[in-house]
Design a protein around this motif. Structure first.
Motif, mmCIF file in Angstrom:
data_model
loop_
_atom_site.group_PDB
_atom_site.id
_atom_site.type_symbol
_atom_site.label_atom_id
_atom_site.label_comp_id
_atom_site.label_asym_id
_atom_site.label_seq_id
_atom_site.Cartn_x
_atom_site.Cartn_y
_atom_site.Cartn_z
ATOM 1 N N GLY A 113 4.707 7.720 14.703
ATOM 2 C CA GLY A 113 6.142 7.670 15.015
ATOM 3 C C GLY A 113 6.529 6.411 15.778
ATOM 4 N N LYS A 114 5.671 6.007 16.687
ATOM 5 C CA LYS A 114 5.952 4.795 17.484
ATOM 6 C C LYS A 114 4.731 3.892 17.455
ATOM 7 C CE LYS A 114 10.050 5.124 19.592
ATOM 8 N NZ LYS A 114 11.036 4.037 19.493
ATOM 9 N N VAL A 115 4.940 2.652 17.127
ATOM 10 C CA VAL A 115 3.854 1.677 17.228
ATOM 11 C C VAL A 115 4.284 0.697 18.317
ATOM 12 C CG1 VAL A 115 2.469 -0.055 16.011
ATOM 13 C CG2 VAL A 115 3.330 1.938 14.784
ATOM 14 N N GLY A 116 3.780 0.922 19.529
ATOM 15 C CA GLY A 116 4.253 0.154 20.677
ATOM 16 C C GLY A 116 5.717 0.491 20.882
ATOM 17 N N PRO A 117 6.532 -0.534 21.038
ATOM 18 C CA PRO A 117 7.963 -0.243 21.255
ATOM 19 C C PRO A 117 8.730 -0.031 19.943
ATOM 20 C CG PRO A 117 7.546 -2.601 21.465
ATOM 21 C CD PRO A 117 6.228 -1.965 21.136
ATOM 22 N N VAL A 118 8.045 -0.293 18.818
ATOM 23 C CA VAL A 118 8.773 -0.291 17.525
ATOM 24 C C VAL A 118 8.693 1.085 16.868
ATOM 25 C CG1 VAL A 118 9.020 -1.481 15.299
ATOM 26 C CG2 VAL A 118 8.031 -2.683 17.259
ATOM 27 N N ASP A 119 9.782 1.493 16.247
ATOM 28 C CA ASP A 119 9.824 2.748 15.489
ATOM 29 C C ASP A 119 8.870 2.633 14.282
ATOM 30 O OD1 ASP A 119 11.454 5.309 14.959
ATOM 31 O OD2 ASP A 119 11.415 4.263 13.024
ATOM 32 N N GLY A 120 7.988 3.627 14.131
ATOM 33 C CA GLY A 120 6.943 3.563 13.094
ATOM 34 C C GLY A 120 7.501 3.422 11.689
ATOM 35 N N GLU A 121 8.521 4.241 11.373
ATOM 36 C CA GLU A 121 9.078 4.199 10.015
ATOM 37 C C GLU A 121 9.752 2.864 9.730
ATOM 38 O OE1 GLU A 121 11.446 7.759 10.065
ATOM 39 O OE2 GLU A 121 9.906 8.841 8.930
ATOM 40 N N LEU A 122 10.408 2.339 10.761
ATOM 41 C CA LEU A 122 11.050 1.033 10.611
ATOM 42 C C LEU A 122 9.998 -0.039 10.335
ATOM 43 C CD1 LEU A 122 13.902 -0.301 10.912
ATOM 44 C CD2 LEU A 122 13.219 -0.916 13.218
ATOM 45 N N LEU A 123 8.884 0.076 11.049
ATOM 46 C CA LEU A 123 7.793 -0.887 10.866
ATOM 47 C C LEU A 123 7.238 -0.786 9.435
ATOM 48 C CD1 LEU A 123 5.834 -2.941 12.309
ATOM 49 C CD2 LEU A 123 4.301 -0.989 12.616
ATOM 50 N N GLY A 124 7.032 0.448 8.993
ATOM 51 C CA GLY A 124 6.484 0.669 7.650
ATOM 52 C C GLY A 124 7.368 0.060 6.583
ATOM 53 N N MET A 125 8.656 0.370 6.657
ATOM 54 C CA MET A 125 9.571 -0.160 5.648
ATOM 55 C C MET A 125 9.706 -1.674 5.780
ATOM 56 S SD MET A 125 10.247 2.236 3.734
ATOM 57 C CE MET A 125 11.476 1.527 2.669
ATOM 58 N N GLY A 126 9.609 -2.149 7.038
ATOM 59 C CA GLY A 126 9.660 -3.595 7.264
ATOM 60 C C GLY A 126 8.476 -4.273 6.594
ATOM 61 N N TRP B 249 6.856 8.891 -8.693
ATOM 62 C CA TRP B 249 5.606 8.134 -8.499
ATOM 63 C C TRP B 249 5.832 6.692 -8.065
ATOM 64 C CZ3 TRP B 249 5.056 3.871 -11.601
ATOM 65 C CH2 TRP B 249 5.855 3.838 -12.750
ATOM 66 N N TYR B 250 6.971 6.095 -8.486
ATOM 67 C CA TYR B 250 7.166 4.682 -8.157
ATOM 68 C C TYR B 250 7.615 4.471 -6.708
ATOM 69 C CZ TYR B 250 11.393 6.445 -10.496
ATOM 70 O OH TYR B 250 12.438 7.234 -10.921
ATOM 71 N N PHE B 251 7.927 5.554 -6.011
ATOM 72 C CA PHE B 251 8.215 5.431 -4.575
ATOM 73 C C PHE B 251 7.113 6.073 -3.733
ATOM 74 C CE2 PHE B 251 12.728 5.368 -6.201
ATOM 75 C CZ PHE B 251 12.987 4.062 -5.831
ATOM 76 N N MET B 252 6.076 6.549 -4.397
ATOM 77 C CA MET B 252 5.054 7.324 -3.692
ATOM 78 C C MET B 252 4.293 6.476 -2.671
ATOM 79 S SD MET B 252 4.300 10.399 -3.642
ATOM 80 C CE MET B 252 3.124 11.686 -3.434
ATOM 81 N N SER B 253 4.042 5.193 -2.993
ATOM 82 C CA SER B 253 3.258 4.364 -2.074
ATOM 83 C C SER B 253 4.012 4.155 -0.758
ATOM 84 C CB SER B 253 2.892 3.031 -2.726
ATOM 85 O OG SER B 253 4.022 2.443 -3.294
ATOM 86 N N GLN B 254 5.333 3.901 -0.852
ATOM 87 C CA GLN B 254 6.122 3.753 0.376
ATOM 88 C C GLN B 254 6.099 5.057 1.175
ATOM 89 O OE1 GLN B 254 7.185 2.745 -2.707
ATOM 90 N NE2 GLN B 254 9.085 1.569 -2.542
ATOM 91 N N PHE B 255 6.271 6.147 0.471
ATOM 92 C CA PHE B 255 6.309 7.476 1.091
ATOM 93 C C PHE B 255 5.010 7.731 1.857
ATOM 94 C CE2 PHE B 255 5.681 12.175 0.451
ATOM 95 C CZ PHE B 255 6.750 12.604 1.209
ATOM 96 N N GLN B 256 3.888 7.399 1.232
ATOM 97 C CA GLN B 256 2.586 7.647 1.844
ATOM 98 C C GLN B 256 2.384 6.732 3.048
ATOM 99 O OE1 GLN B 256 0.576 10.020 1.489
ATOM 100 N NE2 GLN B 256 -1.147 9.262 2.722
ATOM 101 N N LEU B 257 2.832 5.481 2.923
ATOM 102 C CA LEU B 257 2.681 4.539 4.039
ATOM 103 C C LEU B 257 3.425 5.059 5.267
ATOM 104 C CD1 LEU B 257 1.587 1.660 4.795
ATOM 105 C CD2 LEU B 257 3.883 0.834 4.349
ATOM 106 N N LEU B 258 4.637 5.581 5.028
ATOM 107 C CA LEU B 258 5.421 6.100 6.153
ATOM 108 C C LEU B 258 4.735 7.304 6.789
ATOM 109 C CD1 LEU B 258 9.132 5.830 4.962
ATOM 110 C CD2 LEU B 258 7.815 4.280 6.378
ATOM 111 N N LYS B 259 4.062 8.089 5.954
ATOM 112 C CA LYS B 259 3.352 9.253 6.503
ATOM 113 C C LYS B 259 2.172 8.827 7.374
ATOM 114 C CE LYS B 259 2.321 12.663 3.619
ATOM 115 N NZ LYS B 259 2.100 13.338 2.319
ATOM 116 N N LEU B 260 1.587 7.678 7.021
ATOM 117 C CA LEU B 260 0.382 7.238 7.731
ATOM 118 C C LEU B 260 0.690 6.569 9.066
ATOM 119 C CD1 LEU B 260 -1.658 5.723 4.754
ATOM 120 C CD2 LEU B 260 -2.102 7.854 5.964
ATOM 121 N N ILE B 261 1.858 5.944 9.128
ATOM 122 C CA ILE B 261 2.176 5.201 10.351
ATOM 123 C C ILE B 261 2.689 6.169 11.430
ATOM 124 C CG2 ILE B 261 3.730 3.447 11.327
ATOM 125 C CD1 ILE B 261 3.532 1.945 8.748
#
Lengths: 350, 451
Positions: free
Chosen positions: A287-300, A273-285
């Motif tokens: 794959g690519k947000v402009g030139p940036v990798d979506g998961e990288l952006l999420g974790m960033g 549960w304590y990593f669930m919010s990060q996990f969900q954020l990555l699911k929502l973003i």
């Protein structure tokens, strides 16, 4: 000669008790939050105690891990209880640590001269999550295997050293026996060595600066630490012990089928549960947000939020109380919403 | 069977009854224990001319009136509603068997309500002597409500040999667990009177008075701690041997972790009770001045846990019956089982037959009617005691074998015989039940055909 007198001659018991009686704890309508630090400490002590008992029987290794946990759960007398208390207290420790952190944040208890207390606490929370993540793999069952795999994949997407850290922990291309060995070393040796001195520093700083009353409290009232506050603290600990016993005996920790790398991941697999919010954020973003990798952006984004949060003593100069409250409230809402959203997404899938 | 089935998804009707009952018991026990607490404390205060304590007692009486007269009485009515929905056959049996008991219960309850109303509103209107007499009368009436209901509740667990032979109401009423249960509950009620008093006493501003009231209240908890272990042993010796065996086997297997839920819950009762004892000693008794309402609330929560756990364990000890040796938990009477297994459940069950008819009277519809009639009293499909979880790993043959086994009442043939009612249905109906359970757990048009 009485025991008290004997001890007094040798360690200065009377001086110590006198010191405790002089120590005071603020007494106001928000004082209930002061118990959270003690609760976190109590659950940590339970972790240490049960962890030491588990080490006696636990054996790391691809077959040995699962077999030893199975033996602890079903053959060693009260092994099921020790393991369940260990697992439940790990979760409760992190839960109370989160509450403790938010209460400190909203009471502005990180302000000077308590910046180091705040940072050491943040460090302890980070290490606590590390304990949780590394301990989760140790039973080596199907759920632990795939949850760790996902956790390391998420870590890999983190900016800066994410990839290197994940590779180092994994010890190869895939989660395997080397990973298990490294996680065990981390859980039972490396993290405790880092945690203990930091905990002592944190406790010493709390002792040195005392508990901070929130800025809104103007009336200076206090109660003696000994015996008044200590008695209440012990009562809360006793209630926590009841809660642990209740959870461990009614819902003993499960052990699934042994990890099988070739099997497909269980439906609805998700991190703790304590990593669930990060996990969900990555699911929502995407794959690519402009030139940036979506998961990288999420974790960033998450990482940047974490850094901003940790540095609050530096950017809250006293006049930004309202802004700090809004940031804190926003963080709480985002974490809760993402966590519930994450669980709603996996509900009924495993 | 002869009544509709109350199907509560996920939670199950049993838990609705349980939640309502635990809250009601926690409140109604206060009504009885607190009923004695008020006149005893008033007599003490008047004897010593303690005006400050009398002022506090008046506030406490208001709290008492609201908690017991509103919340306690309200949940009492709630229990009647939910038990009548969850197990109408069982309620019907108890109403018919204890007409005089229920009538007495309602009369003393009305007298109890009248007394507490007069007691509270009479502080300034009655003379001190008369006011105190009303208090004593309340104490007697409230204890009588316990003495009556205790006879009916304990009858459900231990009807006793006398009643089995005579079927006379008083034989059932004064059954083997009547006396130990009555004394145990009386002590628990006194203890709860103290626990509730902590709540109102924790905020007294006059610290001397606060200390006096809290220390006296703490003493109300004491008798329960001294005598409950002995009385518990007496009660244990009088419960049915099968229930004793479940607890004993559970204790023996505790180290290996394979002990029953009833044992776990019994152990939790012991632990939470011990916790209250320690907290009360070091809190209101030894450190009364520092005792806060938050701490009083924590004691009350643990007391609620202890009450809930002990009541739950008592209910489980009655399994598989709702009234031991008379009626199973699904409302089927013990003497009906043989006839139902020979003639069929549906031909003898108006509502189940109608239900199957409304669904087209197919084999699956009859299986579903049987599931609702005989399983839903204790199981839910996907929540508490989930049938979905139980059936998921089984194929149709396994489901058939399980249902076949459930028809037996012999524990050597049916491993669930000690905890579950036997399936009161013909073999053909059992096949229909198995097919329905399998089909529902493995949805898909070809699920049965595949097998």
């Amino acid at each position: 000669m009485s025991v008290h007198a004997w001890l007094d001659d040798r360690i200065g018991l009377a001086d110590f008790l006198s010191f405790l009686r002089k120590k005071e704890v603020p007494d106001h309508s928000h004082a209930v939050w002061y118990f959270l630090g003690g609760m976190t400490l109590f659950f940590f002590m339970m972790q240490v105690l049960t962890g030491l008992l588990l080490i006696v029987y636990y054996q790391p290794g691809s077959d040995a891990s699962y077999g030893s946990v199975q033996r602890i759960t079903s053959q060693i007398e009260f092994g099921w209880l020790i393991r369940s208390v260990h697992s439940w207290s790990a979760n409760l420790m992190l839960l109370s640590a989160f509450f403790h952190m938010f209460s400190v944040f909203f009471m502005k208890a990180y302000r000077a001269p308590r910046e180091l207390t705040w940072w050491s606490g943040m460090g302890l929370l980070g290490l606590g999550m590390g304990f949780g993540f590394s301990g989760y793999l140790l039973p080596w069952d199907q759920l632990a295997y795939f949850a760790t795999k996902i956790g390391l994949d998420v870590m890999e997407k983190s900016p800066l050293i994410g990839k290197e850290l994940a590779t180092m922990l994994r010890g190869g291309a895939d989660v395997g026996v080397i990973t298990l060995q490294r996680f065990y070393a981390l859980h039972a040796a490396v993290l405790p060595v880092l945690f203990m001195p930091l905990l002592l520093l944190h406790l010493w700083l709390v002792q040195k600066h005392g508990n901070a009353a929130p800025p809104s409290v103007t009336e200076k009232k206090s109660v003696p630490f000994f015996p008044t506050f200590l008695y209440k603290d012990l009562m809360v600990w006793f209630l926590c012990l009841n809660l642990l016993a209740l959870l461990a005996s009614l819902w003993p920790w499960d052990l699934g089928p042994q990890a099988d790398k070739l099997a497909s991941a269980p439906d609805g697999i998700h991190p703790e549960w304590y990593f669930m919010s990060q996990f969900q954020l990555l699911k929502l973003i995407p794959g690519k947000v402009g030139p940036v990798d979506g998961e990288l952006l999420g974790m960033g984004l998450f990482g940047a939020g974490g850094v901003l949060w940790a540095l609050v003593p530096l950017w809250d100069r006293g006049s930004r109380g309202r802004l700090v409250n809004l940031v804190g409230l926003g963080a709480v809402i985002v974490l809760i919403v993402l966590t519930i959203w994450g669980y709603a997404g996996v509900a009924g899938k495993g | 069977m002869n009544y509709p089935v109350w199907d509560v998804p996920f939670l199950g009707s049993g838990w609705v009854v349980g939640i309502m009952a635990i809250i009601h018991i926690f409140l109604s026990h206060f009504a009885v224990g607190g009923g004695l607490f008020l006149p005893v404390m008033e007599a003490h205060a008047r004897k010593h001319g303690d005006e400050a304590m009398l002022r506090w007692l008046r506030k406490h009486a208001r709290f008492f009136l609201i908690v017991t007269g509103v919340a306690g009485a309200g949940t009492g009515v709630g229990i009647w509603v939910v038990i009548a929905l969850a197990n109408p056959q069982g309620v019907g049996h108890l109403i018919h068997g204890f007409v005089l008991g229920w009538a007495t219960e309602w009369i003393v309850f009305i007298a109890e309500m009248a007394c507490i109303t007069v007691y509270y509103y009479g502080w300034d209107r009655l003379t001190p002597e008369r006011h105190l007499k009303v208090g004593w009368l309340y104490a007697i009436c409230s204890w009588l409500t316990l003495a009556v209901i205790n006879g009916i509740i304990t009858f459900m667990l231990t009807p006793g040999k006398g009643w089995a032979e005579s079927h006379w109401m008083w034989d059932g009423f004064f059954n083997p667990t009547y006396a130990p249960s009555l004394i145990m509950r009386t002590l628990v009620m006194w203890a709860l009177a103290g626990v509730y008093a902590f709540w109102t006493a924790a905020t007294i501003e006059d610290l001397d008075l606060k200390e006096r009231v809290l220390q006296v209240s703490a003493r109300w908890v004491l008798p329960a701690y001294v005598l409950l272990p002995l009385l518990g042993g007496w009660y244990f010796l009088n419960i049915p041997p099968v229930s004793r065996e479940v607890l004993q086997v559970g204790m023996a297997g505790a180290a290996a972790g394979n002990f029953s839920m009833a044992t776990r819950v019994t152990m939790l009762t012991v632990m939470s009770t011990a916790t209250i004892g320690v907290i009360v000693y070091f809190g209101p008794f030894r450190n009364a001045r520092a005792f806060t309402r938050g701490m009083a609330g924590a004691v009350a929560v643990v007391a609620l846990l202890a009450t809930g756990a002990s009541e739950w364990a008592r209910e489980v000890a009655r399994k598989p019956y709702v009234i031991r040796n008379v009626m199973y938990s699904n409302g089927v009477r013990v003497e009906q089982v043989e006839a139902f297994q020979r003639e069929g459940y549906l031909p003898n069950s108006v509502w189940a037959r109608e239900y199957a008819g409304l669904k087209g009277d197919t084999a699956l519809a009859r299986g579903e009617a049987l599931y609702r009639g005989q399983c839903v009293a204790c199981h839910t499909w996907d929540g508490y005691r989930s049938m979905q979880k139980f059936m998921a790993p089984r194929n149709l043959d396994s489901a058939r074998n399980m249902v076949r086994m459930l028809r037996s009442r012999d524990p050597r043939e049916n491993i669930y015989a000690k905890f579950m009612p036997p399936l009161a249905a013909t073999e053909a109906e059992g096949e229909q039940l198995a097919a329905y359970l399998y089909q529902r757990a493995h949805p898909g048009p070809a699920a049965v055909a595949r097998k």
